[in-house]
Write an enzyme that holds these catalytic residues in place. Sequence first.
Site, PDB file in Angstrom:
ATOM      1  N   ASP A  37      41.918  53.458  30.085  1.00 53.71           N
ATOM      2  CA  ASP A  37      41.688  54.256  31.298  1.00 53.71           C
ATOM      3  C   ASP A  37      42.402  55.613  31.243  1.00 53.71           C
ATOM      4  OD1 ASP A  37      40.261  52.094  32.134  1.00 53.71           O
ATOM      5  OD2 ASP A  37      41.767  51.344  33.519  1.00 53.71           O
ATOM      6  N   ARG A  55      29.806  45.933  29.095  1.00 54.00           N
ATOM      7  CA  ARG A  55      30.631  45.229  30.069  1.00 54.00           C
ATOM      8  C   ARG A  55      30.051  43.875  30.528  1.00 54.00           C
ATOM      9  NH1 ARG A  55      33.071  49.359  34.383  1.00 54.00           N
ATOM     10  NH2 ARG A  55      34.955  48.134  34.088  1.00 54.00           N
ATOM     11  N   PRO A  56      29.825  42.950  29.595  1.00 52.28           N
ATOM     12  CA  PRO A  56      29.303  41.629  29.984  1.00 52.28           C
ATOM     13  C   PRO A  56      30.340  40.804  30.750  1.00 52.28           C
ATOM     14  CG  PRO A  56      29.836  41.661  27.645  1.00 52.28           C
ATOM     15  CD  PRO A  56      30.091  43.045  28.158  1.00 52.28           C
ATOM     16  N   LYS A  87      44.870  50.776  41.928  1.00 48.35           N
ATOM     17  CA  LYS A  87      43.468  50.431  42.230  1.00 48.35           C
ATOM     18  C   LYS A  87      43.100  49.064  41.657  1.00 48.35           C
ATOM     19  CE  LYS A  87      39.867  51.993  39.574  1.00 48.35           C
ATOM     20  NZ  LYS A  87      38.818  51.039  39.186  1.00 48.35           N
ATOM     21  N   ASN A  88      43.377  48.867  40.373  1.00 46.61           N
ATOM     22  CA  ASN A  88      42.862  47.664  39.723  1.00 46.61           C
ATOM     23  C   ASN A  88      43.609  46.391  40.130  1.00 46.61           C
ATOM     24  OD1 ASN A  88      40.845  49.122  38.601  1.00 46.61           O
ATOM     25  ND2 ASN A  88      41.851  49.387  36.603  1.00 46.61           N
ATOM     26  N   ASP A 116      30.437  37.287  30.253  1.00 46.07           N
ATOM     27  CA  ASP A 116      30.334  35.949  29.637  1.00 46.07           C
ATOM     28  C   ASP A 116      31.660  35.175  29.672  1.00 46.07           C
ATOM     29  OD1 ASP A 116      30.892  38.162  27.775  1.00 46.07           O
ATOM     30  OD2 ASP A 116      31.229  36.556  26.329  1.00 46.07           O
ATOM     31  N   CYS A 132      31.850  51.817  36.563  1.00 44.46           N
ATOM     32  CA  CYS A 132      31.663  52.949  35.655  1.00 44.46           C
ATOM     33  C   CYS A 132      30.760  52.576  34.482  1.00 44.46           C
ATOM     34  CB  CYS A 132      33.024  53.407  35.123  1.00 44.46           C
ATOM     35  SG  CYS A 132      34.046  54.207  36.358  1.00 44.46           S
ATOM     36  N   ARG A 151      36.533  57.157  43.930  1.00 43.09           N
ATOM     37  CA  ARG A 151      36.609  55.695  43.785  1.00 43.09           C
ATOM     38  C   ARG A 151      38.024  55.251  43.429  1.00 43.09           C
ATOM     39  NH1 ARG A 151      33.050  53.294  39.632  1.00 43.09           N
ATOM     40  NH2 ARG A 151      34.389  51.603  40.291  1.00 43.09           N
ATOM     41  N   ILE A 168      38.082  49.613  23.282  1.00 45.70           N
ATOM     42  CA  ILE A 168      37.728  48.691  24.380  1.00 45.70           C
ATOM     43  C   ILE A 168      36.266  48.855  24.798  1.00 45.70           C
ATOM     44  CG2 ILE A 168      38.379  47.878  26.700  1.00 45.70           C
ATOM     45  CD1 ILE A 168      40.700  47.626  24.709  1.00 45.70           C
ATOM     46  N   ARG A 190      32.532  47.211  40.356  1.00 49.11           N
ATOM     47  CA  ARG A 190      32.647  46.099  39.422  1.00 49.11           C
ATOM     48  C   ARG A 190      33.529  44.984  39.995  1.00 49.11           C
ATOM     49  NH1 ARG A 190      30.867  45.234  34.856  1.00 49.11           N
ATOM     50  NH2 ARG A 190      31.928  43.784  33.477  1.00 49.11           N
TER      51      ARG A 190
HETATM   52  C1  EPZ Z   1      39.364  46.303  34.027  1.00 48.63           C
HETATM   53  O1  EPZ Z   1      37.967  46.154  33.782  1.00 48.63           O
HETATM   54  C2  EPZ Z   1      39.492  47.567  34.815  1.00 48.63           C
HETATM   55  N1  EPZ Z   1      38.717  47.440  36.057  1.00 48.63           N
HETATM   56  C3  EPZ Z   1      39.011  48.745  34.000  1.00 48.63           C
HETATM   57  O2  EPZ Z   1      39.311  49.889  34.768  1.00 48.63           O
HETATM   58  C4  EPZ Z   1      39.763  48.803  32.683  1.00 48.63           C
HETATM   59  O3  EPZ Z   1      39.177  49.799  31.869  1.00 48.63           O
HETATM   60  C5  EPZ Z   1      39.680  47.461  31.944  1.00 48.63           C
HETATM   61  O4  EPZ Z   1      40.109  46.388  32.826  1.00 48.63           O
HETATM   62  C6  EPZ Z   1      40.508  47.418  30.668  1.00 48.63           C
HETATM   63  O5  EPZ Z   1      41.852  47.647  30.957  1.00 48.63           O
HETATM   64  C7  EPZ Z   1      39.194  46.729  37.071  1.00 48.63           C
HETATM   65  O6  EPZ Z   1      40.288  46.191  37.024  1.00 48.63           O
HETATM   66  C8  EPZ Z   1      38.359  46.652  38.297  1.00 48.63           C
HETATM   67  P1  EPZ Z   1      37.987  43.776  30.690  1.00 48.63           P
HETATM   68  P2  EPZ Z   1      37.397  44.789  33.275  1.00 48.63           P
HETATM   69  O7  EPZ Z   1      37.391  42.515  31.162  1.00 48.63           O
HETATM   70  O8  EPZ Z   1      38.240  43.691  33.830  1.00 48.63           O
HETATM   71  C9  EPZ Z   1      34.785  42.966  27.230  1.00 48.63           C
HETATM   72  C10 EPZ Z   1      39.052  52.152  35.446  1.00 48.63           C
HETATM   73  O9  EPZ Z   1      38.779  53.294  35.005  1.00 48.63           O
HETATM   74  N2  EPZ Z   1      34.395  41.780  27.994  1.00 48.63           N
HETATM   75  O10 EPZ Z   1      39.447  43.792  30.384  1.00 48.63           O
HETATM   76  O11 EPZ Z   1      35.954  44.751  33.541  1.00 48.63           O
HETATM   77  C11 EPZ Z   1      34.450  44.259  27.963  1.00 48.63           C
HETATM   78  O12 EPZ Z   1      33.109  44.634  27.779  1.00 48.63           O
HETATM   79  C12 EPZ Z   1      38.409  50.964  34.844  1.00 48.63           C
HETATM   80  O13 EPZ Z   1      39.827  51.953  36.390  1.00 48.63           O
HETATM   81  C13 EPZ Z   1      33.399  40.944  27.498  1.00 48.63           C
HETATM   82  O14 EPZ Z   1      32.827  41.156  26.429  1.00 48.63           O
HETATM   83  O15 EPZ Z   1      37.658  44.920  31.721  1.00 48.63           O
HETATM   84  C14 EPZ Z   1      35.439  45.202  27.353  1.00 48.63           C
HETATM   85  O16 EPZ Z   1      34.956  45.668  26.122  1.00 48.63           O
HETATM   86  C15 EPZ Z   1      37.110  51.069  34.224  1.00 48.63           C
HETATM   87  N3  EPZ Z   1      33.057  39.838  28.225  1.00 48.63           N
HETATM   88  C16 EPZ Z   1      36.665  44.332  27.100  1.00 48.63           C
HETATM   89  O17 EPZ Z   1      36.184  42.992  27.091  1.00 48.63           O
HETATM   90  C17 EPZ Z   1      33.652  39.542  29.423  1.00 48.63           C
HETATM   91  O18 EPZ Z   1      33.279  38.524  30.024  1.00 48.63           O
HETATM   92  C18 EPZ Z   1      37.756  44.425  28.149  1.00 48.63           C
HETATM   93  O19 EPZ Z   1      37.168  44.285  29.430  1.00 48.63           O
HETATM   94  C19 EPZ Z   1      34.651  40.378  29.910  1.00 48.63           C
HETATM   95  C20 EPZ Z   1      35.005  41.507  29.178  1.00 48.63           C
END
Ligand code: EPZ
Length: 425
Positions: free
Chosen positions: A305, A122-123, A22-23, A125, A117, A397, A327, A93
């Site tokens: 996940d 989940r910012p 998926k991702n 920035d 989700c 999803r 995370i 997302r």
């Molecule tokens: C991806 O989300 C996946 N989603 C998530 O899958 C997965 O949990 C996550 O990566 C971690 O492996 C997709 O690929 C569509 P991150 P993503 O940016 O990219 C913080 C599932 O169940 N962060 O790696 O949004 C954030 O809040 C899901 O399939 C910031 O602070 O995750 C988190 O604490 C849900 N600022 C951490 O970093 C930012 O600009 C990691 O988030 C970006 C992220």
Amino acid sequence: MERIIIEGGIPLKGTLRVNGAKNSAVALLAAAALTDEEVVLDNLPEIVDVFVMIDILKAIGMKVTRRGKFEWHIAAGDHLNYQTPSDIAVKLRASYYFLGSLLAKKGKVNVALPGGCQIGARPIDQHLKGFTALNATHLLEDDQVKLNTEHLKGGHVFFDMSTVGATINVMLAASMAEGTTIMENAALEPEVIDVANFINAMGGSVRGAGTETIRVTGVKRFGSCVYSCIPDRIEAGTFMFAAAASGGDVTLSNVIPEHLDAVVAKLRESGQEIDVTLDTIRVKANPNPQAVNIKTLPHPGFPTDLQAPAMAFLALAQGESQFHETIYESRFGHAEELNRMGANITVNGQRAVAQGVEGYVGAEVTATNLRAGASLVIAGLAAQGTTYVAGVEHIDRGYDRIVDRLQSLGAKIRRESRPNWPKIV
Ligand code: EPZ
């Protein structure tokens, strides 16, 4: 509105092919907007998030045709629109990946603030910081992220944390920027490598994906290619925990075992017998699983996940299993529902403790997000009696025909529309 009904207590047995990730799939679809020619994406899972990304591609003017169950042909239309449809984009997302690909292609893009989700703040920035380093400006207006650039240029980006989304998004934007972009502290997840490989297959230049430093040299245009999405390590892990929790014996095919090292290690630590070949993993359950501790981390650590599916299994293990979710701030919503089925889990902020119990008892439970839903299905498979899982739309999803596939492993599971729900006495 539907629900899944499970008559539990039957060990899962047999072989199952794991679907595309998926991702990865959602990011590959946004990346397909980069090219002027036709690309073929194969092994895309048949899940709602994939269909939503395809709806966005069509709405911005790409031609998308399905050939066979997993294969999609995507070609540029006459005009590519920089405005993505907000009513569709808010559904997930991953719509934010159009920020990167359309900024690269059009120099301008509007995308609704991302949905997905509800598991923490989940910012985005880090995404915006990356686009700024590439000479783009951003504006948050009308619940949309609006990016603009006169001329996208390579830049230097240091991510403050390991972020899959920002790493992929900045890689997409940089793929057509003038010059070279260096991304440091990049995420190591297999999905990042998959998108880099796809960009390269279309004629791009991404080096170092899978390490903490990625170098992207922009190209003027992309060509065609045929590309196959990697298998879904999270779907595979979900079925591995389902096999273990139900006391089963399941072989998963079409897996990349190295993507699942942390999961295999934890299942072995709990006493499960795991056989690994080049592209299969077999889980033979141990009737007396032992407690283990789980700390979620960026890849190659234990994936967040799979924290919920792991908890559904470990709540039945002998002893005390401790969970540390590093995370996301609020990803223990499933614990309360598992407790309704007889688990003994205490949550304290980003930590949880499961005191192992003898077994689950079927109950009416509700999935509040995708992986929470998977954990409730796992608990239902292991439970005595009947479990009713509501919130199936979350599960759809990310899991391709989960009911049919669990049936193929012998599970007594079905789904039902809400109007037909029998009265529970
Ligand atoms: C991806 O989300 C996946 N989603 C998530 O899958 C997965 O949990 C996550 O990566 C971690 O492996 C997709 O690929 C569509 P991150 P993503 O940016 O990219 C913080 C599932 O169940 N962060 O790696 O949004 C954030 O809040 C899901 O399939 C910031 O602070 O995750 C988190 O604490 C849900 N600022 C951490 O970093 C930012 O600009 C990691 O988030 C970006 C992220």
